[in-house]
Design an enzyme around this catalytic site. Structure first.
Site, PDB file in Angstrom:
ATOM      1  N   ALA A  77     -38.251 -13.429  16.662  1.00 43.59           N
ATOM      2  CA  ALA A  77     -38.414 -14.806  17.534  1.00 43.59           C
ATOM      3  C   ALA A  77     -38.821 -15.865  16.950  1.00 43.59           C
ATOM      4  O   ALA A  77     -39.415 -15.855  16.062  1.00 43.59           O
ATOM      5  CB  ALA A  77     -39.260 -14.385  18.997  1.00 43.59           C
ATOM      6  N   SER A 104     -32.074 -12.942  17.190  1.00 42.38           N
ATOM      7  CA  SER A 104     -33.113 -12.570  18.319  1.00 42.38           C
ATOM      8  C   SER A 104     -32.659 -13.307  19.579  1.00 42.38           C
ATOM      9  O   SER A 104     -32.248 -14.653  19.228  1.00 42.38           O
ATOM     10  CB  SER A 104     -34.550 -12.906  18.139  1.00 42.38           C
ATOM     11  OG  SER A 104     -35.212 -12.967  19.493  1.00 42.38           O
ATOM     12  N   LEU A 131     -30.430  -8.218  22.441  1.00 41.16           N
ATOM     13  CA  LEU A 131     -30.689  -8.431  23.855  1.00 41.16           C
ATOM     14  C   LEU A 131     -31.587  -7.538  24.363  1.00 41.16           C
ATOM     15  O   LEU A 131     -32.021  -6.386  24.278  1.00 41.16           O
ATOM     16  CB  LEU A 131     -29.213  -8.253  24.216  1.00 41.16           C
ATOM     17  CG  LEU A 131     -28.953  -8.126  25.753  1.00 41.16           C
ATOM     18  CD1 LEU A 131     -28.628  -9.767  26.080  1.00 41.16           C
ATOM     19  CD2 LEU A 131     -27.594  -7.477  26.062  1.00 41.16           C
ATOM     20  N   TYR A 132     -32.507  -8.318  25.112  1.00 44.06           N
ATOM     21  CA  TYR A 132     -33.156  -7.523  26.498  1.00 44.06           C
ATOM     22  C   TYR A 132     -32.536  -7.468  27.552  1.00 44.06           C
ATOM     23  O   TYR A 132     -32.495  -8.490  28.081  1.00 44.06           O
ATOM     24  CB  TYR A 132     -34.572  -8.558  26.652  1.00 44.06           C
ATOM     25  CG  TYR A 132     -35.661  -8.302  25.182  1.00 44.06           C
ATOM     26  CD1 TYR A 132     -36.513  -7.240  25.009  1.00 44.06           C
ATOM     27  CD2 TYR A 132     -35.824  -9.375  24.419  1.00 44.06           C
ATOM     28  CE1 TYR A 132     -37.283  -7.147  24.023  1.00 44.06           C
ATOM     29  CE2 TYR A 132     -36.702  -9.185  23.567  1.00 44.06           C
ATOM     30  CZ  TYR A 132     -37.466  -8.404  23.222  1.00 44.06           C
ATOM     31  OH  TYR A 132     -38.283  -8.469  22.223  1.00 44.06           O
ATOM     32  N   THR A 158     -32.851  -4.118  22.907  1.00 43.82           N
ATOM     33  CA  THR A 158     -34.151  -3.664  22.580  1.00 43.82           C
ATOM     34  C   THR A 158     -34.682  -2.936  23.757  1.00 43.82           C
ATOM     35  O   THR A 158     -34.778  -3.477  24.877  1.00 43.82           O
ATOM     36  CB  THR A 158     -34.893  -4.713  22.043  1.00 43.82           C
ATOM     37  OG1 THR A 158     -34.445  -5.379  21.127  1.00 43.82           O
ATOM     38  CG2 THR A 158     -36.411  -4.244  22.047  1.00 43.82           C
ATOM     39  N   LYS A 226     -32.289  -0.229  20.122  1.00 41.53           N
ATOM     40  CA  LYS A 226     -33.293  -0.526  19.380  1.00 41.53           C
ATOM     41  C   LYS A 226     -34.715  -0.197  19.918  1.00 41.53           C
ATOM     42  O   LYS A 226     -35.258  -0.732  20.952  1.00 41.53           O
ATOM     43  CB  LYS A 226     -33.551  -1.889  18.684  1.00 41.53           C
ATOM     44  CG  LYS A 226     -34.567  -2.246  17.966  1.00 41.53           C
ATOM     45  CD  LYS A 226     -34.562  -3.568  17.628  1.00 41.53           C
ATOM     46  CE  LYS A 226     -35.619  -4.111  16.719  1.00 41.53           C
ATOM     47  NZ  LYS A 226     -36.900  -4.507  17.582  1.00 41.53           N
ATOM     48  N   HIS A 250     -40.998  -1.597  17.408  1.00 42.49           N
ATOM     49  CA  HIS A 250     -41.206  -3.056  17.496  1.00 42.49           C
ATOM     50  C   HIS A 250     -42.229  -3.555  16.359  1.00 42.49           C
ATOM     51  O   HIS A 250     -43.095  -4.553  16.636  1.00 42.49           O
ATOM     52  CB  HIS A 250     -41.714  -3.515  18.716  1.00 42.49           C
ATOM     53  CG  HIS A 250     -41.117  -4.553  19.383  1.00 42.49           C
ATOM     54  ND1 HIS A 250     -40.062  -4.615  20.442  1.00 42.49           N
ATOM     55  CD2 HIS A 250     -41.385  -5.776  19.116  1.00 42.49           C
ATOM     56  CE1 HIS A 250     -39.971  -5.793  20.567  1.00 42.49           C
ATOM     57  NE2 HIS A 250     -40.692  -6.709  19.838  1.00 42.49           N
ATOM     58  N   GLY A 304     -38.727  -7.216   9.104  1.00 45.10           N
ATOM     59  CA  GLY A 304     -39.091  -8.011  10.023  1.00 45.10           C
ATOM     60  C   GLY A 304     -39.938  -9.332   9.496  1.00 45.10           C
ATOM     61  O   GLY A 304     -39.414 -10.265   8.989  1.00 45.10           O
ATOM     62  N   ARG A 305     -41.080  -9.135   9.208  1.00 40.92           N
ATOM     63  CA  ARG A 305     -42.300 -10.062   8.756  1.00 40.92           C
ATOM     64  C   ARG A 305     -41.890 -10.554   7.417  1.00 40.92           C
ATOM     65  O   ARG A 305     -41.920 -11.708   7.128  1.00 40.92           O
ATOM     66  CB  ARG A 305     -43.686  -9.469   8.816  1.00 40.92           C
ATOM     67  CG  ARG A 305     -44.007  -9.003  10.230  1.00 40.92           C
ATOM     68  CD  ARG A 305     -45.558  -8.548  10.603  1.00 40.92           C
ATOM     69  NE  ARG A 305     -45.893  -8.158  11.714  1.00 40.92           N
ATOM     70  CZ  ARG A 305     -45.506  -7.226  12.470  1.00 40.92           C
ATOM     71  NH1 ARG A 305     -44.537  -6.163  12.018  1.00 40.92           N
ATOM     72  NH2 ARG A 305     -46.026  -6.890  13.670  1.00 40.92           N
TER      73      ARG A 305
HETATM   74  C1  LIG Z   1     -42.823 -12.108  15.145  1.00 41.73           C
HETATM   75  C2  LIG Z   1     -42.073 -11.159  15.660  1.00 41.73           C
HETATM   76  C3  LIG Z   1     -41.100 -11.365  16.555  1.00 41.73           C
HETATM   77  C4  LIG Z   1     -40.336 -10.355  17.003  1.00 41.73           C
HETATM   78  N1  LIG Z   1     -39.379 -10.347  17.956  1.00 41.73           N
HETATM   79  C5  LIG Z   1     -38.550  -9.725  18.430  1.00 41.73           C
HETATM   80  C6  LIG Z   1     -37.501 -10.073  19.163  1.00 41.73           C
HETATM   81  O1  LIG Z   1     -37.389 -11.110  19.786  1.00 41.73           O
HETATM   82  N2  LIG Z   1     -36.512  -8.761  19.585  1.00 41.73           N
HETATM   83  C7  LIG Z   1     -36.668  -7.413  19.070  1.00 41.73           C
HETATM   84  O2  LIG Z   1     -36.113  -6.822  19.553  1.00 41.73           O
HETATM   85  N3  LIG Z   1     -37.649  -7.289  18.230  1.00 41.73           N
HETATM   86  C8  LIG Z   1     -38.624  -8.170  17.577  1.00 41.73           C
HETATM   87  N4  LIG Z   1     -39.637  -8.013  16.850  1.00 41.73           N
HETATM   88  C9  LIG Z   1     -39.581  -6.688  16.303  1.00 41.73           C
HETATM   89  C10 LIG Z   1     -38.661  -6.692  14.992  1.00 41.73           C
HETATM   90  O3  LIG Z   1     -37.251  -6.722  15.222  1.00 41.73           O
HETATM   91  C11 LIG Z   1     -38.852  -5.296  14.324  1.00 41.73           C
HETATM   92  O4  LIG Z   1     -38.756  -4.022  14.955  1.00 41.73           O
HETATM   93  C12 LIG Z   1     -40.311  -5.236  13.175  1.00 41.73           C
HETATM   94  O5  LIG Z   1     -40.698  -6.652  13.075  1.00 41.73           O
HETATM   95  C13 LIG Z   1     -40.063  -4.613  12.168  1.00 41.73           C
HETATM   96  O6  LIG Z   1     -41.394  -4.311  11.395  1.00 41.73           O
HETATM   97  P1  LIG Z   1     -41.492  -5.005  10.321  1.00 41.73           P
HETATM   98  O7  LIG Z   1     -42.262  -6.326  10.713  1.00 41.73           O
HETATM   99  O8  LIG Z   1     -42.781  -4.299   9.797  1.00 41.73           O
HETATM  100  O9  LIG Z   1     -40.835  -4.916   8.974  1.00 41.73           O
HETATM  101  C14 LIG Z   1     -40.421  -9.166  16.551  1.00 41.73           C
HETATM  102  C15 LIG Z   1     -41.440  -8.591  15.487  1.00 41.73           C
HETATM  103  C16 LIG Z   1     -42.117  -9.885  15.280  1.00 41.73           C
HETATM  104  C17 LIG Z   1     -43.014  -9.430  13.827  1.00 41.73           C
HETATM  105  C1  LIG Z   2     -40.564 -13.614  22.473  1.00 41.27           C
HETATM  106  C2  LIG Z   2     -40.850 -12.095  22.454  1.00 41.27           C
HETATM  107  C3  LIG Z   2     -39.929 -11.263  23.457  1.00 41.27           C
HETATM  108  C4  LIG Z   2     -40.439 -11.552  20.991  1.00 41.27           C
HETATM  109  C5  LIG Z   2     -40.798 -10.273  20.674  1.00 41.27           C
HETATM  110  O1  LIG Z   2     -40.367  -9.255  20.796  1.00 41.27           O
HETATM  111  C6  LIG Z   2     -42.291 -10.281  19.951  1.00 41.27           C
HETATM  112  O2  LIG Z   2     -42.782 -11.074  19.820  1.00 41.27           O
HETATM  113  O3  LIG Z   2     -42.539  -8.981  19.301  1.00 41.27           O
END
Ligand SMILES: Cc1cc2nc3c(=O)[nH]c(=O)nc-3n(C[C@H](O)[C@H](O)[C@H](O)COP(=O)(O)O)c2cc1C
Ligand SMILES: CC(C)CC(=O)C(=O)O
Length: 359
Positions: A77, A104, A131-132, A158, A226, A250, A304-305
């Site tokens: 996000a 996202s 999508l949620y 998700t 997911k 997640h 992700g990160r």
């Molecule tokens: C800051 C942040 C925001 C995220 N936002 C979403 C999101 O909007 N939708 C979603 O399905 N997963 C979200 N995730 C989960 C990521 O898609 C993913 O599953 C996760 O970051 C993978 O792990 P990693 O950060 O260790 O690579 C988010 C993760 C982080 C760190």
């Molecule tokens: C705004 C949130 C729904 C984003 C998310 O999935 C998260 O921060 O892990």
């Protein structure tokens, strides 16, 4: 230390502490967050030698993304909190490296602009929309229409968020909402929302396989789930006819007691491997992590990160650096293991570290 430690250090210097914590943090005691990386460190690879052949060229065919890199940008996000160009910078870097971007639903840039930015760089760039499922099916349907007309080639639903995880760092920092001047742009002008404003993303325990059925009846796009961790849910996903599964906790941000995805992947592969594409995310930080996941049954992985650290450190260039680094590291890891590509990767390459090889 990992492949991106310097970019994380730089991002941490540049970001406001509460925003860094939002990106870096996990749920509750952050056990799952720590386990995601530690579980990869508990696995070793048994390399093969003297096998000849050209350098590995890791490319994979994914739903709506033929010939993609095996490392995807996982949906995260609020990219504009990391860099003023936000998701546009991420999209350009992903497109330039042939990487699938999972955009996202909680992006700070609308999905049509994200896809347009990617397609300016590469006309066949693949962007999937995350999508949620919303309790009001009209809202979901409208979001799907937006993703479709933007040109997304798959939907990623998700399923691990019936409620929001307990983000302790955010609670302590009082970080609950987007700061003024930012918006979850995809949530603008939706049924039931304020005219000209954005609706909140709802997370609801009401959401069930029934909502998924409704979604699948309304779109021709491939649908991936997911957040599946239990092999029984993987069986149900196959029965529903979905097009792929992303094994994920997640990034340790939802159920803190959840296992690391890499630890459950072998069970899911045993349960349903070969029937539909399996992907994984959580804790992937090196080429060897990618090779390990592919050997245990994944077609591809998400990060992700690290993408957020690259984005915060240096915008589009920083994300490009992250994707180039991991891409090169995957090639190196495959070469060192004596494999030519994803098809050569089998589970017998993976052993527990410290496995007592003399026994
Ligand atoms: C800051 C942040 C925001 C995220 N936002 C979403 C999101 O909007 N939708 C979603 O399905 N997963 C979200 N995730 C989960 C990521 O898609 C993913 O599953 C996760 O970051 C993978 O792990 P990693 O950060 O260790 O690579 C988010 C993760 C982080 C760190
Ligand atoms: C705004 C949130 C729904 C984003 C998310 O999935 C998260 O921060 O892990």
């Amino acid at each position: 230390m990992n492949l991106f430690a310097d970019l994380h250090d730089r991002a941490k210097e540049l970001l406001e502490p509460a925003i860094h914590d939002y990106y870096a943090g996990g749920a509750a005691d952050e056990f799952a967050l720590a386990d995601n990386e530690n579980s990869f460190a508990r696995l070793a690879l048994l390399p093969r030698m003297l096998r000849g052949g050209p350098p590995p060229e890791p490319r994979v065919d994914l739903p709506g993304a033929p010939g993609a890199a095996p490392v995807l940008v996982a949906p995260t996000a609020f990219h504009r909190l990391a860099h003023p160009e936000g998701e546009l910078a991420t999209a350009r870097a992903a497109a330039a490296t042939g990487t699938v971007l999972i955009s996202s639903m909680a992006a700070t840039t609308a999905v049509d602009e994200v896809v347009a930015a990617a397609r300016e760089v590469r006309s066949d760039a693949a962007v999937w929309f995350q999508l949620y499922l919303q309790p009001d099916p009209e809202v979901t349907a409208r979001l799907v229409e937006r993703a479709e007309s933007a040109g997304c080639t798959a939907l990623v639903v998700t399923v691990d968020s019936p409620v929001f995880g307990d983000h302790v760092r955010d609670r302590r920092n009082g970080f609950h909402d987007l700061p003024p001047g930012y918006e979850a742009a995809n949530m603008r002008d939706l049924p039931g929302g304020p005219p000209g404003g954005t609706r909140d993303i709802e997370m609801s325990p009401e959401i069930s396989w029934r909502h998924l059925e409704v979604l699948r009846a309304t779109t021709a796009l491939p649908v991936l789930l997911k957040g599946i961790l239990h092999p029984d849910d993987a069986h149900l996903a196959v029965a529903q006819g979905v097009d792929g599964i992303i094994v994920s906790n997640h990034g340790g941000r939802q159920l803190d007691a959840a296992p690391a995805p890499i630890d459950v992947l072998p069970r899911i592969t045993r349960a349903i491997g070969g029937t539909l594409p399996l992907l994984l995310d959580g804790g992937v930080r090196r080429g060897t992590d990618v090779v390990t996941a592919l050997a245990l049954g994944a077609e591809a992985v998400g990060i992700g990160r690290p993408v957020l650290w690259g984005l915060a450190a240096d915008g589009e260039k920083g994300v490009r650096e992250v994707l180039d680094r991991i891409g090169a590291d995957v090639v190196r890891a495959m070469a060192l293991c004596g494999v030519r590509g994803p098809d050569d990767l089998t589970a017998n390459l993976v052993v527990p570290r410290g496995f007592g090889g003399l026994r």
